[in-house]
Design a protein around this motif. Structure first.
Motif, short mmCIF file in Angstrom:
data_model
loop_
_atom_site.label_atom_id
_atom_site.label_comp_id
_atom_site.label_asym_id
_atom_site.label_seq_id
_atom_site.Cartn_x
_atom_site.Cartn_y
_atom_site.Cartn_z
N LEU A 93 3.87 44.35 -105.03
CA LEU A 93 4.64 45.35 -105.95
C LEU A 93 5.93 46.48 -105.98
CD1 LEU A 93 5.28 45.08 -108.93
CD2 LEU A 93 3.06 47.08 -108.95
N ASP A 136 -0.75 60.63 -107.63
CA ASP A 136 -1.08 59.85 -108.50
C ASP A 136 -0.30 59.88 -110.08
OD1 ASP A 136 -3.73 58.12 -109.23
OD2 ASP A 136 -2.82 59.09 -110.82
N ALA A 137 0.35 58.89 -110.46
CA ALA A 137 0.72 58.85 -111.50
C ALA A 137 0.72 59.00 -112.87
CB ALA A 137 1.47 57.49 -112.09
N ASP A 138 0.81 59.95 -113.58
CA ASP A 138 -0.06 60.58 -114.72
C ASP A 138 -0.20 60.08 -116.42
OD1 ASP A 138 -0.02 63.13 -113.54
OD2 ASP A 138 0.99 63.50 -113.58
N TYR A 139 -1.24 59.56 -116.32
CA TYR A 139 -1.54 59.89 -118.25
C TYR A 139 -0.57 57.46 -117.80
CZ TYR A 139 -1.52 64.32 -119.71
OH TYR A 139 -2.41 65.00 -119.59
N LYS A 190 -2.12 54.60 -117.91
CA LYS A 190 -2.94 53.80 -118.70
C LYS A 190 -1.99 53.96 -120.05
CE LYS A 190 -6.94 52.97 -120.84
NZ LYS A 190 -6.59 52.70 -121.73
N ASN A 220 0.65 51.75 -119.82
CA ASN A 220 0.53 50.09 -119.99
C ASN A 220 -0.17 49.54 -121.32
OD1 ASN A 220 0.19 48.93 -117.10
ND2 ASN A 220 -1.10 49.46 -116.74
N HIS A 247 1.30 45.48 -119.68
CA HIS A 247 1.33 45.72 -118.28
C HIS A 247 2.55 45.52 -116.95
CE1 HIS A 247 -2.38 45.41 -114.76
NE2 HIS A 247 -0.53 44.55 -114.61
N GLY A 295 3.98 48.58 -117.17
CA GLY A 295 3.40 49.10 -115.71
C GLY A 295 4.06 48.98 -114.72
N ASP A 296 3.81 47.43 -114.51
CA ASP A 296 4.63 47.39 -112.56
C ASP A 296 5.95 47.60 -112.43
OD1 ASP A 296 2.07 45.81 -112.90
OD2 ASP A 296 3.19 44.00 -112.87
N LEU A 306 5.71 50.97 -111.87
CA LEU A 306 5.39 51.90 -110.53
C LEU A 306 6.52 51.43 -109.23
CD1 LEU A 306 2.42 49.98 -110.80
CD2 LEU A 306 2.64 52.00 -110.06
N ARG A 347 1.22 52.34 -100.70
CA ARG A 347 -0.12 52.07 -102.28
C ARG A 347 -1.30 52.32 -101.53
NH1 ARG A 347 0.76 47.56 -106.95
NH2 ARG A 347 -1.04 48.15 -108.29
N GLY A 392 -3.76 50.82 -107.25
CA GLY A 392 -3.59 51.17 -108.49
C GLY A 392 -2.11 52.32 -108.96
N GLU A 393 -2.56 52.88 -109.26
CA GLU A 393 -0.99 54.41 -109.68
C GLU A 393 -1.62 55.16 -108.48
OE1 GLU A 393 -4.05 55.41 -111.00
OE2 GLU A 393 -3.31 56.68 -112.40
N LYS A 441 -4.53 67.19 -111.33
CA LYS A 441 -4.64 66.66 -112.24
C LYS A 441 -5.55 67.73 -113.33
CE LYS A 441 -3.19 62.46 -111.76
NZ LYS A 441 -2.98 61.72 -112.83
N ARG A 500 -1.66 68.67 -114.81
CA ARG A 500 -0.67 67.71 -114.46
C ARG A 500 0.65 67.73 -114.16
NH1 ARG A 500 -4.71 65.41 -117.36
NH2 ARG A 500 -5.32 63.71 -116.48
N1 LIG Z 1 1.07 48.03 -114.77
C1 LIG Z 1 -0.29 48.10 -113.98
N2 LIG Z 1 -1.55 49.24 -113.74
C2 LIG Z 1 -1.67 49.73 -113.13
C3 LIG Z 1 -1.95 48.67 -112.03
N3 LIG Z 1 -2.74 49.31 -110.92
C4 LIG Z 1 -3.20 49.96 -111.74
N4 LIG Z 1 -2.95 50.10 -113.18
C5 LIG Z 1 -3.16 50.86 -114.44
O1 LIG Z 1 -3.30 52.65 -114.32
C6 LIG Z 1 -4.10 52.87 -114.93
C7 LIG Z 1 -4.72 53.92 -114.85
O2 LIG Z 1 -5.07 54.95 -115.66
P1 LIG Z 1 -6.56 55.55 -115.32
O3 LIG Z 1 -6.61 56.26 -113.73
O4 LIG Z 1 -6.61 55.69 -116.22
O5 LIG Z 1 -5.08 56.88 -114.92
P2 LIG Z 1 -4.42 57.31 -116.25
O6 LIG Z 1 -3.86 56.65 -117.32
O7 LIG Z 1 -2.87 57.23 -115.26
O8 LIG Z 1 -4.74 59.10 -116.48
P3 LIG Z 1 -4.62 60.38 -114.52
O9 LIG Z 1 -3.81 59.87 -113.76
O10 LIG Z 1 -5.89 61.13 -115.09
O11 LIG Z 1 -3.54 61.27 -115.79
C8 LIG Z 1 -5.04 51.48 -115.45
O12 LIG Z 1 -4.70 51.19 -116.89
C9 LIG Z 1 -4.75 50.47 -114.46
O13 LIG Z 1 -4.43 49.56 -115.17
C10 LIG Z 1 -0.75 47.68 -111.65
O14 LIG Z 1 -0.76 47.53 -110.44
N5 LIG Z 1 -0.08 47.79 -112.38
#
Ligand SMILES: Nc1nc2c(ncn2[C@@H]2O[C@H](COP(=O)(O)OP(=O)(O)OP(=O)(O)O)[C@@H](O)[C@H]2O)c(=O)[nH]1
Length: 389
Positions: free
Chosen positions: A232, A265-268, A270, A273, A278, A281-282, A285, A304, A307-308, A378, A382
């Motif tokens: 990605l 780590d990206a903040d919030y 979720k 997305n 989604h 979200g991609d 990233l 990477r 996740g994020e 965090k 954050r």
């Molecule tokens: N679009 C997309 N989303 C992803 C990917 N990998 C992980 N995620 C999403 O990233 C989100 C991470 O959520 P959380 O772990 O709750 O973290 P957050 O919402 O960033 O909150 P904090 O880290 O506490 O600030 C989840 O909804 C995963 O589905 C990806 O490759 N693509």
């Protein structure tokens, strides 16, 4: 129907071999991701070599010096195309007019060579040119294998071309050292000898083997590169960045040379997305990764982690400079908001920073300190960075 001698039959076998090789390159270009232009030129090289062999047989049957000259032009054109194909394949193409000029020279010399006076001159000049072309190709392949593909045994790939260069150089030297013998040989008979057939058979085959090996090593290197990348974001994947961390720890060994890591780590995330989907979200990233690549130095390694979450290895960097790098990244994210379907917003990240403590430290412990620092960032609200203790 003229009867064929054993030597002529051997030459015909070379022609068949070259036709099969040309077919191989054509099929290869269609089904394998080879550079098409190079494959087509190598197919033409095989066809021209095959054609030259058939024309040599015709020249031998009819005792025609003109046909022999045409066959020689075919050989030279084939080698020129082979060299051009290699240059294109390795991304260092030469100007088309250079080849046009060389071709014109070969044709002129072959025509001049029809006069016995200039026969030896033609052999010396054309063989010399082909020797230089083969040696140049060998050098280009060697440099490409060593520098671009990082292959320590690049000389083996170049060796067949170097041997070819020696064969041509030897023929050219004969014409220089004993021009009268070569001229007499050319004027007196046009018949083929089994030695030339063997040289043709072996050199033409090993040249193609070298080209196939070149394609093979590049495909292997490309597969290896892809297996280490995250699809990605096109930064390193988790396995590759962990490997690099262990390599760096080994490299610094007992020396006082520092290195640090940033765990980002990206903040919030979720929310992105949930709000935009989604695909958005991609894209976010990819945006994050792009900014990291722009902010980090060439020697830094970005991966990477999942996740994020990303990890950046900063070689030669103590904790104070690593904190500056974290600050720089935070600033850059604020300055370059992420845009999605007409909306634009700043992404924020939390960063845990940890520095290598020397020979008594371990990569897992380093990552744990960075992770604990990230957790603290965090927890403290954050969009900030913390140093692991
Ligand atoms: N679009 C997309 N989303 C992803 C990917 N990998 C992980 N995620 C999403 O990233 C989100 C991470 O959520 P959380 O772990 O709750 O973290 P957050 O919402 O960033 O909150 P904090 O880290 O506490 O600030 C989840 O909804 C995963 O589905 C990806 O490759 N693509």
């Amino acid at each position: 129907m003229p009867t064929l001698s054993a030597t002529e039959i051997a030459f015909l076998m070379v022609a068949c071999q070259q036709a099969v090789l040309a077919l191989g390159w054509a099929i290869g270009a269609a089904v394998v991701p080879i550079d098409r232009r190079s494959a087509v030129q190598w197919a033409c090289y095989a066809l021209l070599t095959g054609a030259s062999v058939v024309i040599f047989i015709g020249a031998s049957q009819t005792k025609s010096e003109e046909l022999r000259a045409v066959a020689n032009v075919c050989v030279a054109t084939g080698i020129l195309l082979m060299e051009r194909g290699v240059r294109q394949f390795i991304g260092r193409p030469a100007n088309g007019w250079v080849y046009a000029l060389l071709m014109a020279g070969v044709v002129l010399l072959s025509w001049l060579g029809l006069t016995p006076r200039y026969g030896a001159l033609r052999v010396a000049a054309v063989s010399g040119l082909l020797a230089v072309l083969c040696a140049l190709t060998a050098w280009n392949i060697y440099v490409y294998a060593r520098r671009d593909l990082g292959l320590s045994l690049g000389q083996w790939l170049a060796l067949p071309l170097l041997l070819g260069a020696l064969v041509f150089a030897n023929r050219g030297a004969q014409a220089v050292v004993s021009p009268y013998t070569v001229a007499a040989e050319m004027a007196g008979n046009s018949s083929l000898d089994i030695g030339s057939a063997a040289v043709f058979l072996v050199t033409a085959l090993v040249f193609h083997l070298a080209l196939v090996a070149l394609v093979g090593v590049r495909m292997t290197a490309e597969l290896r590169r892809l297996s280490r990348l995250d699809g990605l974001t096109e930064v390193f994947n988790r396995r590759a960045i962990e490997e690099q961390l262990h390599d760096e720890a080994r490299r610094v060994g007992r020396s006082p040379r520092p290195f640090s890591v940033l765990m980002i780590d990206a903040d919030y995330f979720k929310d992105i997305n949930d709000r935009f989907g989604h695909a958005a979200g991609d894209d976010a990233l990819r945006h994050l990764a792009k900014i990291m690549k722009a902010q980090m130095r060439d020697v830094d390694r970005i991966g990477r982690f999942g996740g994020e979450e990303f990890v950046v290895l900063l070689p030669g960097t103590a904790s104070t400079e690593a904190l500056s790098a974290a600050e720089r990244l935070r600033d850059a994210l604020l300055r370059r908001p992420w845009a999605w379907q007409g909306e634009s917003m700043s992404l924020t990240v939390s960063i845990g920073v940890a520095a290598w403590r020397g020979p008594q430290d371990e990569v897992n412990a380093l990552l744990k300190r960075a992770d604990a620092a990230l957790y603290r960032a965090k927890a403290l609200g954050r969009d900030r960075f913390e140093l692991g203790s």
